[in-house]
Design a protein around this motif. Structure first.
Motif, PDB file in Angstrom:
ATOM      1  N   GLU A  10     -58.457 -32.164  -5.597  1.00  0.00           N
ATOM      2  CA  GLU A  10     -57.298 -31.280  -5.731  1.00  0.00           C
ATOM      3  C   GLU A  10     -57.349 -30.029  -4.861  1.00  0.00           C
ATOM      4  O   GLU A  10     -56.331 -29.601  -4.328  1.00  0.00           O
ATOM      5  CB  GLU A  10     -57.150 -30.810  -7.183  1.00  0.00           C
ATOM      6  N   PHE A  48     -54.396 -27.621  -2.490  1.00  0.00           N
ATOM      7  CA  PHE A  48     -53.902 -26.257  -2.704  1.00  0.00           C
ATOM      8  C   PHE A  48     -54.163 -25.365  -1.503  1.00  0.00           C
ATOM      9  O   PHE A  48     -53.430 -24.419  -1.270  1.00  0.00           O
ATOM     10  CB  PHE A  48     -54.472 -25.685  -3.994  1.00  0.00           C
ATOM     11  N   ARG A  66     -51.320 -26.196   0.437  1.00  0.00           N
ATOM     12  CA  ARG A  66     -50.129 -25.575  -0.127  1.00  0.00           C
ATOM     13  C   ARG A  66     -50.064 -24.074   0.170  1.00  0.00           C
ATOM     14  O   ARG A  66     -48.990 -23.520   0.392  1.00  0.00           O
ATOM     15  CB  ARG A  66     -50.102 -25.795  -1.631  1.00  0.00           C
ATOM     16  N   SER A  82     -46.930 -22.198   1.884  1.00  0.00           N
ATOM     17  CA  SER A  82     -46.223 -21.055   1.302  1.00  0.00           C
ATOM     18  C   SER A  82     -46.699 -19.735   1.918  1.00  0.00           C
ATOM     19  O   SER A  82     -46.358 -18.662   1.435  1.00  0.00           O
ATOM     20  CB  SER A  82     -46.387 -21.039  -0.214  1.00  0.00           C
ATOM     21  N   LYS A 140     -49.502 -18.068   1.909  1.00  0.00           N
ATOM     22  CA  LYS A 140     -50.266 -17.102   1.109  1.00  0.00           C
ATOM     23  C   LYS A 140     -51.671 -17.022   1.695  1.00  0.00           C
ATOM     24  O   LYS A 140     -52.646 -17.472   1.104  1.00  0.00           O
ATOM     25  CB  LYS A 140     -50.292 -17.534  -0.365  1.00  0.00           C
ATOM     26  N   GLN A 155     -55.020 -15.958   0.023  1.00  0.00           N
ATOM     27  CA  GLN A 155     -55.708 -16.809  -0.947  1.00  0.00           C
ATOM     28  C   GLN A 155     -56.604 -17.858  -0.289  1.00  0.00           C
ATOM     29  O   GLN A 155     -57.515 -18.381  -0.931  1.00  0.00           O
ATOM     30  CB  GLN A 155     -54.680 -17.540  -1.816  1.00  0.00           C
ATOM     31  N   PHE A 206     -59.854 -19.834  -1.805  1.00  0.00           N
ATOM     32  CA  PHE A 206     -59.807 -21.238  -2.226  1.00  0.00           C
ATOM     33  C   PHE A 206     -60.951 -22.009  -1.577  1.00  0.00           C
ATOM     34  O   PHE A 206     -61.583 -22.853  -2.210  1.00  0.00           O
ATOM     35  CB  PHE A 206     -58.479 -21.899  -1.817  1.00  0.00           C
ATOM     36  N   ILE A 252     -58.179 -27.116 -12.560  1.00  0.00           N
ATOM     37  CA  ILE A 252     -58.193 -26.317 -11.341  1.00  0.00           C
ATOM     38  C   ILE A 252     -56.775 -26.143 -10.796  1.00  0.00           C
ATOM     39  O   ILE A 252     -56.371 -25.059 -10.394  1.00  0.00           O
ATOM     40  CB  ILE A 252     -59.042 -27.031 -10.265  1.00  0.00           C
ATOM     41  N   GLY A 253     -56.006 -27.243 -10.827  1.00  0.00           N
ATOM     42  CA  GLY A 253     -54.673 -27.239 -10.238  1.00  0.00           C
ATOM     43  C   GLY A 253     -53.764 -26.181 -10.827  1.00  0.00           C
ATOM     44  O   GLY A 253     -52.958 -25.576 -10.121  1.00  0.00           O
ATOM     45  N   LEU A 277     -54.809 -22.744  -9.297  1.00  0.00           N
ATOM     46  CA  LEU A 277     -54.590 -22.683  -7.861  1.00  0.00           C
ATOM     47  C   LEU A 277     -53.108 -22.772  -7.511  1.00  0.00           C
ATOM     48  O   LEU A 277     -52.667 -22.196  -6.523  1.00  0.00           O
ATOM     49  CB  LEU A 277     -55.381 -23.783  -7.139  1.00  0.00           C
ATOM     50  N   SER A 278     -52.321 -23.488  -8.341  1.00  0.00           N
ATOM     51  CA  SER A 278     -50.903 -23.569  -7.989  1.00  0.00           C
ATOM     52  C   SER A 278     -50.244 -22.199  -8.173  1.00  0.00           C
ATOM     53  O   SER A 278     -49.397 -21.809  -7.385  1.00  0.00           O
ATOM     54  CB  SER A 278     -50.191 -24.646  -8.796  1.00  0.00           C
ATOM     55  N   LEU A 317     -51.885 -19.304  -7.909  1.00  0.00           N
ATOM     56  CA  LEU A 317     -52.423 -18.424  -6.865  1.00  0.00           C
ATOM     57  C   LEU A 317     -51.868 -18.761  -5.488  1.00  0.00           C
ATOM     58  O   LEU A 317     -51.760 -17.889  -4.629  1.00  0.00           O
ATOM     59  CB  LEU A 317     -53.950 -18.533  -6.844  1.00  0.00           C
ATOM     60  N   SER A 318     -51.512 -20.045  -5.283  1.00  0.00           N
ATOM     61  CA  SER A 318     -51.032 -20.392  -3.953  1.00  0.00           C
ATOM     62  C   SER A 318     -49.552 -20.058  -3.791  1.00  0.00           C
ATOM     63  O   SER A 318     -49.010 -20.186  -2.700  1.00  0.00           O
ATOM     64  CB  SER A 318     -51.288 -21.865  -3.650  1.00  0.00           C
ATOM     65  N   ARG A 319     -48.886 -19.665  -4.868  1.00  0.00           N
ATOM     66  CA  ARG A 319     -47.482 -19.314  -4.719  1.00  0.00           C
ATOM     67  C   ARG A 319     -47.166 -17.873  -5.101  1.00  0.00           C
ATOM     68  O   ARG A 319     -46.394 -17.204  -4.446  1.00  0.00           O
ATOM     69  CB  ARG A 319     -46.624 -20.283  -5.525  1.00  0.00           C
ATOM     70  N   PRO A 359     -49.568 -15.110  -5.790  1.00  0.00           N
ATOM     71  CA  PRO A 359     -50.840 -14.416  -5.999  1.00  0.00           C
ATOM     72  C   PRO A 359     -50.650 -12.986  -6.517  1.00  0.00           C
ATOM     73  O   PRO A 359     -51.481 -12.473  -7.256  1.00  0.00           O
ATOM     74  CB  PRO A 359     -51.492 -14.431  -4.615  1.00  0.00           C
TER      75      PRO A 359
END
Lengths: 943, 172
Positions: free
Chosen positions: A559, A563, A566, A570, A572, A575, A579, B18-19, B22-23, B25-27, B29
């Motif tokens: 996963e 991200f 991703r 997006s 970011k 981050q 990550f 985790i997802g 992270l989802s 934080l990735s959009r 933050p």
């Protein structure tokens, strides 16, 4: 594609989505008859095969499709999943690159190629693709992708240090070429400032930060503000930063502790040698300036503390930190102030649970100060009228206990304390009677304090009755406060010390550890878990627990990469490095591989040892051996209430008093890698051919010695983490390996023969030849022409260490027989079992009589027989001994002994029946593990 | 995530995969924030997102939690303030909303003190506990909202929200 075919393919997707891989394969086969050349159906079949663990068959289809260089979106997507399933990230890159090359105007393909590189952490080519995309499609974000990739390449472990600055310069140059300013987007701005900081271009950074837009971004974005703070500090603007922070504290009522730290740093900046370049010694002038500033800051914080009262603790903490630092520099103007501040803090915040942790850094007091502080705390009334009063009392006792000196830790004094804590706990329970079971009892911490005191008593006297008391009280506390995970964790540790692992597991399961917590907390139950494993008797409870805890690493590798991608889409950027670090920390987690090692030890006791197991484990262990590990285990979670001079409760409750870490793992890895290398026919050249998927990345600056040399090294760190019984096992295994190595090396078939055999097996299984292996040219050799010319090595007598090992175990067991806790005996017995299993691994090759005969190794086999026979006798004696121990461990006497230990608790209100119940559970748990391990030994000897 | 055990071992705080983290934080933050004590221990965290279309564009509080030892320090209040500020200034939302168990009066009072009011009652939003001692109140949720500066006429809230019942499947 025709719609008819489209309609026929849809059910395949449905089957894959619902996990019915079998029916997906059937459907694919049916369609392939009609459309034998269809790439998509092949790709989907490959996917279904990978998902049903049929790797070899999937590989063939996968390579077929790759050779066709697909460009169709659906095919590429299916293949992406196939390749990911096979761990072939690099091939995924190639596949997308080929497709993009064929359709260079396809923006989506470009992006996919970029992402494939991101997933494979190939930053250099990612950067090049992004640059190309930017040129072609003229989109700003592709430029930023390229900038970010350059930064990531600079940060990568495989990049030499000298290259890093060049890469940052490249990133900077790319950025300045951007047609739009970075401040349009906070994350682009963050990236820009970050690069400027790494290049130490502080003037440029400050210009951006000082602009109106820059200020607005920093005001609403914490990570940009953090960078700004750091840049100001680095370019010596500590005083300015302090003033700015002061404004935010005073005018915006900001109570972020970082602002307070900025004010504090500014207050003491005069004394920082890097700020005074004139001389290394502090000038008197600097001291005077600093003293003045201290006074000003003190006035400020005092005023704020008065305004905030108990509403916010920042200003009071600021005052404490100010005084603490002033003392360190000899600039404190009043020797009594620190204690006065602490007393004040206790008065204001003493009824909050955080008070103890907050004051901890300032508790290193001496002489009169210590006396004054102690008597202040002792004056806290022992009243239980409100939760606030109770918390205050708890805090006073935590603080008092923290300050105890070694001379105050006598058995009598500690026992009295433990009973006092228990009494207060029982008294405090009345305040929580009405609480629902989902709430923590306000009195809980007294039970934890008592638990700490008893553990400390056990630690200094080795008298197990103290642990019984702790168990009884903490179990009782959990009946009132089932959510107290602190109580559970101490219990888990104590149950392991007592040799009652099933009780520990019961509590661990109630804690509902899941997801990432498996990485940080599974050490509670899995540390040296093979000691308690009943895998030899077929009970796989602990082995399963090991496997479950490793799920998180799988989902990380599946996963986290998505991200990262991703975050690129997006934009970011702030981050992304985090990550990547997260992914790396989990991927190379120390706990992951410690658990792997424990699982392997359990596995060998359960499954018959075959060359397949040996080969697979060998490859995996070699990968692990090259990792640089991150220790993510959370030990701080067990709150420590032991006095400051003593070791922590975490250290006191490690099984066998030894915490395992990199050293322990290193020692066992070496031991098993060597044994498996001997047992295996795979050498490096064969492994290279047979291995599917990418190899792990190697770091750049580590000049590594060859594997063989590293395996033979033994480090102090390793020995230090081994128990007194593990050291002889390692010695034994080393001696055994050294003795047999020449015979293995001589008799191992040459790589060509091994490869030919592997190819034959693959063809039998899949009907296709093994890729990259030319059977024809191997055939001649495989038929037995590879015989060596030299004579076989002369058979030598077994080394003393190997001969004596099992004998010594026997006498050691007699020593341990009278220990109250059975854990040492269990440890010894499981190590003995392991020694025998290692012996099996090392001698497996010589079970074939033809190997022995051809190589004239009959003498060797005779020695094996006698060693093995001796070992079996010892193991059987141990087994009998353990079963005897099991019988006496769960009798009326042993239960009474437990309840007798806890007499003092009954007088404080814990029910006798409750105690009997606990005693029964503990003694039965002991019986179960002793019996199980005992029986397991017998089973292992019969293999 | 490596250090949040003291917070997440609480029964009301779910540990997600985790997802999940992270989802967010990735959009968003900047709508996620951790509070640390001076000694580095985690005290609490908030996870939020921005969603909705047109005048429904808003900040949403997905999770907010504080470790037991750092409760009663108004930490949640501060994290809410931060989230409101970012939703207002960075995301230009019309309001901030959150879901809370109808039985959780302590939290409801706190949110009301912060200027939130009930917009609607969502039936059977929390499925996991079943109907417990508190009856319907345990599994129903209040959707609470607070208008931001882009909604000066406070169109995003209403007085009779407690009586507006909706089903869980009708809300996002």
């Amino acid at each position: 594609m025709s719609t008819a075919l489209d309609r026929q393919i849809r059910p395949i997707y449905d089957a894959l989505d619902t996990g019915s891989n079998k029916s997906a394969i059937v459907a694919c086969n049916k369609l392939l008859k009609k459309h034998p050349k269809n790439e998509l159906i092949k790709a989907l079949k490959a996917l279904a095969l990978v998902r049903s663990q049929k790797v070899e068959e999937s590989l063939i289809l996968c390579d077929e499709v790759l050779d066709l260089k697909p460009t169709n979106d659906a095919v590429l997507t299916a293949m992406m999943h196939v390749l990911r399933g096979l761990g072939r990230h690099k091939d995924m890159v190639t596949m997308f690159e080929e497709a993009y090359k064929q359709q260079p105007s396809n923006e989506e393909l470009g992006a996919q190629t970029f992402f494939a590189n991101v997933r494979a952490a190939q930053w250099k080519s990612a950067q090049q693709i992004a640059t190309r995309m930017h040129k072609q499609f003229q989109e700003d974000r592709y430029l930023y992708w390229s900038v970010m990739s350059a930064v990531l390449q600079a940060n990568d472990v495989s990049t030499p240090i000298a290259m890093r600055m060049l890469l940052y310069k490249l990133a900077h140059r790319l950025l300045t070429s951007s047609p739009t300013p970075s401040y349009l987007n906070a994350d682009r701005f963050h990236l820009h400032i970050f690069i400027l900081r790494e290049l130490e271009l502080f003037d440029e950074a400050r210009k951006l930060l000082d602009s109106d837009v820059g200020k607005t971004i920093c005001a609403t974005n914490l990570s940009c503000d953090e960078l700004r703070r750091d840049i100001w500090q680095r370019c010596g603007m500590i005083k300015e930063e302090g003033e700015r922070a002061q404004m935010r504290i005073v005018e915006d009522q900001n109570r972020n502790w970082l602002e307070f730290l900025s004010v504090l740093n500014a207050t003491f900046c005069y004394l920082d040698p890097s700020q005074n370049d004139s001389s290394s010694t502090l000038s008197e002038g600097a001291k005077v300036h600093c003293a003045e500033h201290i006074t000003r800051t003190q006035e400020l914080f005092t005023r704020l503390a008065l305004e905030d009262g108990s509403k916010d603790r920042s200003s009071m903490l600021g005052l404490l930190e100010l005084e603490g630092r002033a003392r360190k520099y000899g600039l404190s103007t009043s020797p009594a102030r620190l204690v006065t501040l602490m007393e004040h803090y206790f008065e204001e915040i003493g009824d909050k649970a955080c008070c103890f942790e907050d004051l901890k850094p300032y508790l290193d007091l001496e002489g009169n100060e210590c006396l004054k502080w102690t008597s202040f705390l002792e004056a806290t009334p022992a009243s239980f009228n409100s939760p606030n009063e109770l918390r205050r009392l708890i805090n006073s006792h935590k603080l008092l206990r923290h300050g105890l000196s070694q001379s105050e830790l006598t058995v009598e004094a500690e026992s009295a304390r433990a009973l006092l804590y228990t009494k207060y706990f029982m008294d405090g329970l009345q305040l929580g009677v009405a609480l629902p079971s989902s709430e923590l009892q306000p009195a809980d911490d007294f039970a934890l304090l008592a638990g700490n005191a008893w553990v400390s008593l056990w630690n200094s006297t080795s008298d197990e009755s103290y642990l019984h008391k702790a168990v009884a009280l903490l179990e009782f506390a959990l009946t009132r406060s089932p959510q107290s995970f602190q109580a559970r964790m101490i219990l888990i540790r104590i149950y392991r010390l007592l040799g009652a692992p099933s009780m520990a597991l019961e509590h661990y399961r109630i804690m509902q550890i899941k997801q990432i917590q498996h990485d940080t907390l599974s050490h509670l139950i899995l540390s040296r878990a093979s000691t308690f494993s009943l895998a030899a008797t077929g009970d796989l409870t602990l082995a399963t627990e090991c496997l479950e805890s490793t799920q998180i690493y799988l989902s990380n590798s599946q996963e986290t990469g998505d991200f990262i991608v991703r975050a690129f889409t997006s934009e970011k950027y702030s981050q992304i490095p985090e990550f990547i670090e997260f992914e790396d920390r989990l991927d190379n987690s120390l706990q992951r591989d410690i658990v792997k090692m424990e699982h392997l030890r359990m596995r060998l006791a359960h499954e018959p040892i075959t060359s397949d197991i040996i080969d697979m484990e060998l490859i995996e262990l070699k990968f692990i051996f090259d990792r640089s590990h991150h220790d993510n285990r959370d030990f701080d979670i067990i709150t420590n209430y032991q006095p400051q001079g003593s070791s922590s409760i975490n250290d006191q409750t490690h099984l066998f008093g030894k915490a395992e870490g990199r050293g322990w793992l290193g020692a066992f890895l070496k031991l098993y890698i060597r044994a498996f290398q001997h047992g295996s026919d795979l050498d490096d050249t064969v492994e290279e051919k047979l291995l599917i998927g990418d190899r792990p990345k190697q770091s750049a600056d580590l000049e590594k010695k060859p594997l063989r040399e590293r395996l033979l090294q033994r480090q102090d760190e390793e020995i230090a983490e081994l128990t007194a019984d593990e050291v002889p096992l390692v010695d034994y295994a080393t001696a055994l390996a050294n003795w047999l190595e020449p015979y293995h090396d001589y008799t191992r078939p040459p790589p060509s023969v091994v490869l030919a055999e592997a190819a034959r097996q693959t063809e039998l299984k899949t009907g296709h030849p093994l890729k990259g292996v030319d059977l024809q040219s191997l055939n001649g050799i495989a038929n037995g022409n590879g015989r060596k010319d030299e004579d076989p090595p002369v058979v030598t007598e077994p080394p003393e260490l190997v001969l004596k090992y099992f004998e010594q175990l026997k006498s050691r067991l007699l020593e341990l027989r009278n220990n109250p806790s059975p854990v040492r005996a269990l440890h010894l017995a499981t190590l003995a079992q392991e020694a025998l299993l290692l012996f099996t691994v090392e001698t497996l090759r010589f079970r074939s009589s033809s190997v022995v005969k051809i190589n004239k190794l009959g003498g060797l086999v005779t020695s094996f027989k006698s060693i093995r026979a001796d070992a079996i006798v010892v193991l059987q004696e141990m087994s009998t001994e353990l079963i005897k121990m099991a019988d006496v461990s769960s009798t009326m006497d042993s239960r009474n002994m437990f309840t007798d230990s806890c007499n003092s608790l009954t007088t404080l209100g814990i029910d006798q029946d409750f105690l009997v119940g606990v005693a029964k559970k503990v003694t039965e748990a002991r019986k179960k593990v002793l019996e199980g391990v005992g029986k397991g030994l017998t089973r292992v000897t019969s293999l | 995530m490596f250090k949040f055990n003291n917070i997440n071992l609480d029964i009301w705080t779910e540990t997600y995969g985790i997802g999940f983290y992270l989802s967010y934080l990735s959009r968003w933050p900047d709508l996620c924030c951790v509070q640390e004590a001076p000694n580095g221990r985690m005290m609490g965290y908030v996870i939020g997102k921005a969603e909705g279309s047109n005048t429904e564009w808003h900040g949403h509080v997905t999770a907010i939690t504080v470790a037991p030892e750092y409760r009663r320090l108004s930490l949640a209040r501060k994290m809410m303030t931060l989230l409101e500020m970012v939703s207002d200034e960075t995301y230009k939302g019309f309001f901030v909303d959150l879901y809370v168990r109808c039985a959780n009066t302590v939290a409801i009072n706190m949110y009301e003190g912060l200027g939130y009011s009930v917009y609607r009652r969502v039936r059977e939003y929390y499925g996991n506990l079943g109907i417990g001692k508190g009856g319907r109140d345990e599994e129903d949720a209040f959707d609470m909202r607070k208008p931001l500066s882009r909604d000066p006429h406070q169109r995003s809230i209403r007085m009779n929200g407690r009586d507006m019942l909706v089903r869980a499947q009708d809300v996002s």
